[in-house]
Design a protein around this motif. Structure first.
Motif, PDB file in Angstrom:
ATOM      1  N   ALA A  87       0.876  -1.240   0.018  1.00  0.00           N
ATOM      2  CA  ALA A  87      -0.170   0.167  -0.053  1.00  0.00           C
ATOM      3  C   ALA A  87       0.740   1.211   0.020  1.00  0.00           C
ATOM      4  O   ALA A  87       0.376   2.406  -0.719  1.00  0.00           O
ATOM      5  CB  ALA A  87      -0.946  -0.095   1.209  1.00  0.00           C
ATOM      6  N   VAL A  88       1.966   1.067   0.470  1.00  0.00           N
ATOM      7  CA  VAL A  88       2.919   2.478   0.655  1.00  0.00           C
ATOM      8  C   VAL A  88       3.824   2.403  -0.523  1.00  0.00           C
ATOM      9  O   VAL A  88       4.312   3.300  -0.936  1.00  0.00           O
ATOM     10  CB  VAL A  88       3.703   2.433   2.125  1.00  0.00           C
ATOM     11  N   GLY A  89       3.882   1.318  -1.245  1.00  0.00           N
ATOM     12  CA  GLY A  89       4.553   1.181  -2.594  1.00  0.00           C
ATOM     13  C   GLY A  89       6.080   0.852  -2.247  1.00  0.00           C
ATOM     14  O   GLY A  89       7.021   1.630  -2.821  1.00  0.00           O
ATOM     15  N   THR A  90       6.504  -0.028  -1.406  1.00  0.00           N
ATOM     16  CA  THR A  90       7.853  -0.317  -1.061  1.00  0.00           C
ATOM     17  C   THR A  90       7.826  -1.858  -1.019  1.00  0.00           C
ATOM     18  O   THR A  90       7.074  -2.514  -1.055  1.00  0.00           O
ATOM     19  CB  THR A  90       8.346   0.496  -0.279  1.00  0.00           C
ATOM     20  N   LEU A  91       9.208  -2.217  -0.721  1.00  0.00           N
ATOM     21  CA  LEU A  91       9.361  -3.653  -0.471  1.00  0.00           C
ATOM     22  C   LEU A  91       8.926  -4.059   0.780  1.00  0.00           C
ATOM     23  O   LEU A  91       8.919  -3.375   1.876  1.00  0.00           O
ATOM     24  CB  LEU A  91      10.940  -4.171  -0.562  1.00  0.00           C
ATOM     25  N   PRO A  92       8.626  -5.352   1.139  1.00  0.00           N
ATOM     26  CA  PRO A  92       8.287  -5.823   2.536  1.00  0.00           C
ATOM     27  C   PRO A  92       9.280  -5.836   3.495  1.00  0.00           C
ATOM     28  O   PRO A  92       9.856  -6.942   3.918  1.00  0.00           O
ATOM     29  CB  PRO A  92       7.764  -7.049   2.103  1.00  0.00           C
ATOM     30  N   ALA A 124      -2.080   5.573   3.748  1.00  0.00           N
ATOM     31  CA  ALA A 124      -2.268   3.985   4.010  1.00  0.00           C
ATOM     32  C   ALA A 124      -1.938   3.576   5.467  1.00  0.00           C
ATOM     33  O   ALA A 124      -2.440   2.693   6.054  1.00  0.00           O
ATOM     34  CB  ALA A 124      -1.327   3.057   3.166  1.00  0.00           C
ATOM     35  N   LEU A 125      -0.714   4.225   5.947  1.00  0.00           N
ATOM     36  CA  LEU A 125      -0.399   3.921   7.209  1.00  0.00           C
ATOM     37  C   LEU A 125      -1.261   4.318   8.122  1.00  0.00           C
ATOM     38  O   LEU A 125      -1.650   3.582   9.157  1.00  0.00           O
ATOM     39  CB  LEU A 125       0.999   4.796   7.469  1.00  0.00           C
ATOM     40  N   ALA A 126      -2.125   5.473   8.312  1.00  0.00           N
ATOM     41  CA  ALA A 126      -3.128   5.937   8.996  1.00  0.00           C
ATOM     42  C   ALA A 126      -4.129   4.895   8.919  1.00  0.00           C
ATOM     43  O   ALA A 126      -4.860   4.489  10.155  1.00  0.00           O
ATOM     44  CB  ALA A 126      -3.454   7.445   8.731  1.00  0.00           C
ATOM     45  N   THR A 127      -4.622   4.588   7.832  1.00  0.00           N
ATOM     46  CA  THR A 127      -5.829   3.408   7.828  1.00  0.00           C
ATOM     47  C   THR A 127      -5.345   2.004   8.429  1.00  0.00           C
ATOM     48  O   THR A 127      -6.098   1.816   9.280  1.00  0.00           O
ATOM     49  CB  THR A 127      -6.028   2.943   6.198  1.00  0.00           C
ATOM     50  N   ALA A 128      -4.033   1.699   8.371  1.00  0.00           N
ATOM     51  CA  ALA A 128      -3.568   0.503   9.073  1.00  0.00           C
ATOM     52  C   ALA A 128      -3.721   0.729  10.423  1.00  0.00           C
ATOM     53  O   ALA A 128      -4.052  -0.248  11.136  1.00  0.00           O
ATOM     54  CB  ALA A 128      -2.337   0.153   8.545  1.00  0.00           C
ATOM     55  N   ALA A 129      -3.084   1.828  10.913  1.00  0.00           N
ATOM     56  CA  ALA A 129      -2.967   2.155  12.682  1.00  0.00           C
ATOM     57  C   ALA A 129      -4.223   2.427  13.006  1.00  0.00           C
ATOM     58  O   ALA A 129      -4.545   1.803  14.196  1.00  0.00           O
ATOM     59  CB  ALA A 129      -2.194   3.532  12.375  1.00  0.00           C
ATOM     60  N   THR A 130      -5.176   2.910  12.220  1.00  0.00           N
ATOM     61  CA  THR A 130      -6.664   2.913  12.718  1.00  0.00           C
ATOM     62  C   THR A 130      -7.310   1.707  12.729  1.00  0.00           C
ATOM     63  O   THR A 130      -7.939   1.377  13.986  1.00  0.00           O
ATOM     64  CB  THR A 130      -7.715   3.830  11.985  1.00  0.00           C
ATOM     65  N   HIS A 131      -7.124   0.832  11.824  1.00  0.00           N
ATOM     66  CA  HIS A 131      -7.687  -0.703  12.096  1.00  0.00           C
ATOM     67  C   HIS A 131      -7.117  -1.226  12.846  1.00  0.00           C
ATOM     68  O   HIS A 131      -7.769  -2.123  13.910  1.00  0.00           O
ATOM     69  CB  HIS A 131      -7.330  -1.421  10.659  1.00  0.00           C
ATOM     70  N   LEU A 132      -5.936  -1.190  13.327  1.00  0.00           N
ATOM     71  CA  LEU A 132      -5.278  -2.003  14.637  1.00  0.00           C
ATOM     72  C   LEU A 132      -5.663  -1.339  15.833  1.00  0.00           C
ATOM     73  O   LEU A 132      -5.992  -2.259  16.715  1.00  0.00           O
ATOM     74  CB  LEU A 132      -3.738  -1.791  14.425  1.00  0.00           C
ATOM     75  N   GLY A 133      -5.905   0.092  15.871  1.00  0.00           N
ATOM     76  CA  GLY A 133      -6.555   0.561  17.155  1.00  0.00           C
ATOM     77  C   GLY A 133      -7.679  -0.173  17.365  1.00  0.00           C
ATOM     78  O   GLY A 133      -8.200  -0.144  18.522  1.00  0.00           O
ATOM     79  N   VAL A 134      -8.565  -0.202  16.429  1.00  0.00           N
ATOM     80  CA  VAL A 134     -10.051  -0.567  16.605  1.00  0.00           C
ATOM     81  C   VAL A 134      -9.948  -2.142  16.956  1.00  0.00           C
ATOM     82  O   VAL A 134     -10.580  -2.236  17.911  1.00  0.00           O
ATOM     83  CB  VAL A 134     -10.885  -0.406  15.222  1.00  0.00           C
ATOM     84  N   LEU A 175      -3.348   5.146  15.893  1.00  0.00           N
ATOM     85  CA  LEU A 175      -3.600   3.800  16.625  1.00  0.00           C
ATOM     86  C   LEU A 175      -4.511   4.416  18.141  1.00  0.00           C
ATOM     87  O   LEU A 175      -5.489   3.867  18.200  1.00  0.00           O
ATOM     88  CB  LEU A 175      -2.684   3.015  17.047  1.00  0.00           C
ATOM     89  N   TRP A 176      -3.728   5.382  18.813  1.00  0.00           N
ATOM     90  CA  TRP A 176      -4.396   5.620  19.881  1.00  0.00           C
ATOM     91  C   TRP A 176      -5.504   6.489  19.809  1.00  0.00           C
ATOM     92  O   TRP A 176      -6.638   6.414  20.847  1.00  0.00           O
ATOM     93  CB  TRP A 176      -3.217   6.503  20.786  1.00  0.00           C
ATOM     94  N   ASP A 177      -5.667   7.052  18.952  1.00  0.00           N
ATOM     95  CA  ASP A 177      -7.127   8.047  18.832  1.00  0.00           C
ATOM     96  C   ASP A 177      -8.193   7.067  18.354  1.00  0.00           C
ATOM     97  O   ASP A 177      -9.166   7.028  19.112  1.00  0.00           O
ATOM     98  CB  ASP A 177      -6.561   8.878  17.537  1.00  0.00           C
ATOM     99  N   ALA A 178      -7.992   6.006  17.611  1.00  0.00           N
ATOM    100  CA  ALA A 178      -8.915   4.771  17.389  1.00  0.00           C
ATOM    101  C   ALA A 178      -9.070   4.019  18.842  1.00  0.00           C
ATOM    102  O   ALA A 178     -10.314   3.871  19.141  1.00  0.00           O
ATOM    103  CB  ALA A 178      -8.618   4.055  16.430  1.00  0.00           C
ATOM    104  N   PHE A 179      -8.097   3.639  19.478  1.00  0.00           N
ATOM    105  CA  PHE A 179      -8.268   2.980  20.555  1.00  0.00           C
ATOM    106  C   PHE A 179      -9.326   3.719  21.764  1.00  0.00           C
ATOM    107  O   PHE A 179     -10.125   3.175  22.233  1.00  0.00           O
ATOM    108  CB  PHE A 179      -6.994   2.629  21.241  1.00  0.00           C
ATOM    109  N   THR A 180      -8.717   4.767  22.015  1.00  0.00           N
ATOM    110  CA  THR A 180      -9.473   5.478  23.004  1.00  0.00           C
ATOM    111  C   THR A 180     -10.931   5.758  22.750  1.00  0.00           C
ATOM    112  O   THR A 180     -11.933   6.081  23.519  1.00  0.00           O
ATOM    113  CB  THR A 180      -8.857   6.977  23.241  1.00  0.00           C
TER     114      THR A 180
END
Ligand SMILES: [Zn+2]
Length: 405
Positions: A283-288, A305-315, A346-351
């Motif tokens: 999603a970020v356009g680089t190697l794994p 893409a990072l923000a989406t991933a972090a939000t999903h992880l927080g939820v 992540l913290w925003d979604a978690f809280t």
């Protein structure tokens, strides 16, 4: 429950007393025989017999061994051996294999690692590659006086209760794979008294956090491992929570969007399709690779893409916290390396989703990054062998006996 017969009762008392003596020495760092008698309430003669067995198996040593008497002078304090058994840990992941030898005192005595894409390999070939590294670690440890006691293979998948079969390892395409045969080959080569077992790698990483990391004093925490897949190890009341079939913590397959992309598990919109190293890198356009990912993100690419991933992880973590109420959540693997970038979203979604969770009261310390690096799972795998010896030294001692006969 029927009373154990005399012989059985004697054997089980001996087992318990050996574990008790070893636990006391471990906890205190060093103790004399008189101090052991006082702390355990055991008779000195009984303690002498136990110490004899523990010495013979190199589980303990005198703090200063003498040339003519390696067990030291009478009255000298005893400690857990610096050169005794080591546990061998192996981690098989999607694109690397690593191994480590860890001593009873938690020292990492030898390590080996190799990067290789394992996705198209037969399980037998994967085992051969892994066991080669284990053998190299055991040899290196033996060269400086250690003895390989047993081996744990950590895999990113679900493991059968017999710890010799893999139920499902989606990222390598394994289903119902029996590893007993390749494992038997290693047993012959390495002569491991405690044998070889398989364990889920996220469980191993959580145990490593408990034994060697930041959670030695935390009884209830979650460790999330970030690799190509995402997995969690749940420590509850100081012990690993496995669930009925041993597969608790498979959070990579939490559905965060039922209409999301297809997943290797057969489902859709699973957490690891957003947060897994491969999915995030794509999603970020680089190697794994965590480092490549970090460079690209720091240059300002792929931040949505990072923000989406972090939000999903927080939820997802908020939901888990509502269920098991941990004191702390620790992020490992690439999630630890990306921690500073993930944390705000992540913290925003978690809280928002778990405002009353105990984790929230700890602020930034509640969700933190692991400092064990990529070696967490392999250290935990090796540590499982060492913990088995601490829990039941008598079995280890008994299995050494035929070799000494
Ligand atoms: Zn899935």
């Amino acid at each position: 429950m029927p009373e154990p017969k005399g012989g059985q009762r004697h054997a089980s008392m001996r087992t318990n007393n050996q574990a008790l003596v070893l636990a006391n020495i471990r906890e205190s760092g060093h103790l004399t025989k008189a101090q052991l008698a006082q702390r355990t309430g055991l008779a000195k003669s009984g303690i002498s017999n136990i110490l004899e067995d523990l010495f013979a198996a190199s589980l303990i040593e005198a703090t200063e061994s003498l040339a003519d008497n390696p067990r030291g002078r009478p009255g000298q304090p005893l400690r857990v051996s610096q050169r005794g058994p080591v546990g061998i840990g192996i981690e098989v992941n999607v694109d690397y294999v690593s191994a480590a030898a860890v001593s009873l005192r938690g020292d990492v005595v030898a390590t080996r690692s190799t990067r290789r894409d394992l996705r198209d390999l037969d399980p037998r070939e994967v085992c051969e590659a892994a066991l080669e590294l284990a053998e190299a670690c055991a040899r290196e440890a033996a060269a400086v006086g250690y003895r390989a006691a047993g081996c744990t293979i950590a895999l990113p998948g679900s493991v059968a209760p017999d710890r010799l079969r893999v139920h499902h390892l989606p990222n390598l395409g394994w289903r119902d794979v029996d590893l007993a045969a390749p494992v038997a080959v290693t047993l012959d080569t390495l002569d491991l008294p405690l044998g070889v077992r398989i364990e889920n790698e996220a469980n191993c990483a959580a145990l490593a956090e408990r034994w060697y990391g930041q959670c030695f004093d935390i009884d209830d925490f979650i460790h999330v491992t970030g690799e190509i897949g995402i997995g969690a190890g749940l420590i509850q009341g100081g012990a690993l929570f496995r669930g009925a079939g041993g597969n608790a913590g498979e959070i990579g397959h939490f559905v965060v969007d039922p209409n999301g992309p297809d997943c290797t598990c057969g489902g859709r919109g699973c957490l690891e399709r957003y947060v897994g190293l491969g999915a995030l890198a794509e999603a970020v356009g680089t190697l794994p690779d965590a480092e490549a990912l970090l460079v690209r993100l720091r240059a300002g690419y792929g931040l949505p893409a990072l923000a989406t991933a972090a939000t999903h992880l927080g939820v997802a973590l908020a939901s888990i916290s509502s269920l098991v109420d941990p004191t702390r959540i620790v992020l490992g693997g690439h999630l630890a390396e990306l921690y500073d970038l993930l944390y705000p979203h992540l913290w925003d979604a978690f809280t928002r989703h778990a405002p009353h969770a105990r984790v929230v009261t700890q602020a930034r310390g509640g969700v933190r990054s692991s400092n064990l690096g990529q070696a967490a799972a392999v250290r935990g795998a090796a540590g499982l062998v060492c913990e088995n010896i601490y829990t039941d030294p008598a079995s280890y001692v008994a299995r050494l006996e035929p070799a000494h006969a």
